[in-house]
Design an enzyme around this catalytic site. Sequence first.
Site, mmCIF file in Angstrom:
data_model
loop_
_atom_site.group_PDB
_atom_site.id
_atom_site.type_symbol
_atom_site.label_atom_id
_atom_site.label_comp_id
_atom_site.label_asym_id
_atom_site.label_seq_id
_atom_site.Cartn_x
_atom_site.Cartn_y
_atom_site.Cartn_z
ATOM 1 N N GLU A 148 0.819 -1.210 0.000
ATOM 2 C CA GLU A 148 0.000 0.000 0.000
ATOM 3 C C GLU A 148 0.855 1.263 0.000
ATOM 4 O OE1 GLU A 148 -2.999 0.199 -0.727
ATOM 5 O OE2 GLU A 148 -3.467 -1.929 -0.605
ATOM 6 N N ASP A 207 -9.045 6.007 -0.270
ATOM 7 C CA ASP A 207 -8.023 6.574 -1.150
ATOM 8 C C ASP A 207 -8.714 7.258 -2.330
ATOM 9 O OD1 ASP A 207 -8.978 4.486 -2.651
ATOM 10 O OD2 ASP A 207 -7.019 3.800 -3.328
ATOM 11 N N TYR A 258 -5.581 6.047 5.456
ATOM 12 C CA TYR A 258 -5.830 5.087 4.380
ATOM 13 C C TYR A 258 -5.108 3.758 4.659
ATOM 14 C CZ TYR A 258 -5.256 2.435 0.207
ATOM 15 O OH TYR A 258 -5.237 1.380 -0.654
#
Length: 352
Positions: free
Chosen positions: A38, A139, A121
């Site tokens: 991520e 996001d 996030y």
Amino acid sequence: MEKNNWPAKLLAWFDENRRELPWRESHPRNPYHVWISEIMLQQTRTETVREYFRRWMEQFPTIKDLAQASEEQVLRAWQGLGYYSRARNLHKAARQIMVEWAGRMPAEKKALAALPGIGPYTVGAILSMAFGQPVPAVDGNLLRVLARLYGVDEDISGTAGKKTITELAEKALPEGRPGDFNEAMMDLGAEICIPKHPRCGQCPVQESCTAWQQNRTDSLPVKKAKPIQKEFAAACGIFCTEGRYLLHKRPSKGMLASMWEFPMALDHDGEKARQDLETQLETAAGPAVWQHKHVFTHQIWHMKAYLLEKISCPEGEWAYFTPAEWEKIPLAGPHAKLAAWLKKTVDSKEKV
Ligand code: SF4
């Protein structure tokens, strides 16, 4: 319009169409893999991240391996992904996890948010995907898709717009599959509900979509215009002695912190940049032998490299490296391009 059943339709679509990605291979999902992927995926295309992720896991297979690596090794592994503070934060956070959590990723919102470089996030992604907790991962994809689905007119780059959409996402999270829901939103945003010209004809949630029903897919989401990128001329110096090239280590704070670069001067005017380079190094620049345009989020550099006959280094950290040694140090992205060109030139024995 039926809004309530769209998450079930989304999951059914996801079950058939999920993207196969290296960080999705472990079941249950490995929190370290979720975290690294991520962070890499921020500002970087999925296809690029595949290879970086694979190499990263070979080099640092566990949080412990990452914590024990040197900063130079970590920056080197990150080279080319840009936004190097992300790599530095990963490194710091890994060390913090070793000390505070005995090397195990914490499964708690507050603890995760206290780690360097982990924002809301990433917290949502780790908690939902690796630990099955009902937290949305908000996001750009999720903001865009939900703004269209629900016809949200607020600016999604502003705090109020983000809050509205986060609340909608929290309500939409299906019981028992929060991680799959977040991943499905990512896949839908990446493949179908794309920023320009969404592929509504292929969309599993089309019937629930306000933007589609109201023919507003082009005007949603509402987004404030991005600030204009500043443009600079970057004059770079190539100074070589006995096969070794002079490089400078950038300061430990600010843009491209602690990365190595060729001697460089920046200015809005190309001629002034070249003169500044000459003044800083007390030298005279020959003709430009290389040029390149490098685009950052907030800046564009129009780079030119000049051969230097002699130099006098100003204050700061300077060192000489062979092209083979460049492979082992973190080079600032734009300068890695110059280094690659120089290495090719040296390898082909052309006289530079
Ligand atoms: Fe996006 Fe179109 Fe699907 Fe609406 S119908 S969510 S605009 S792809």
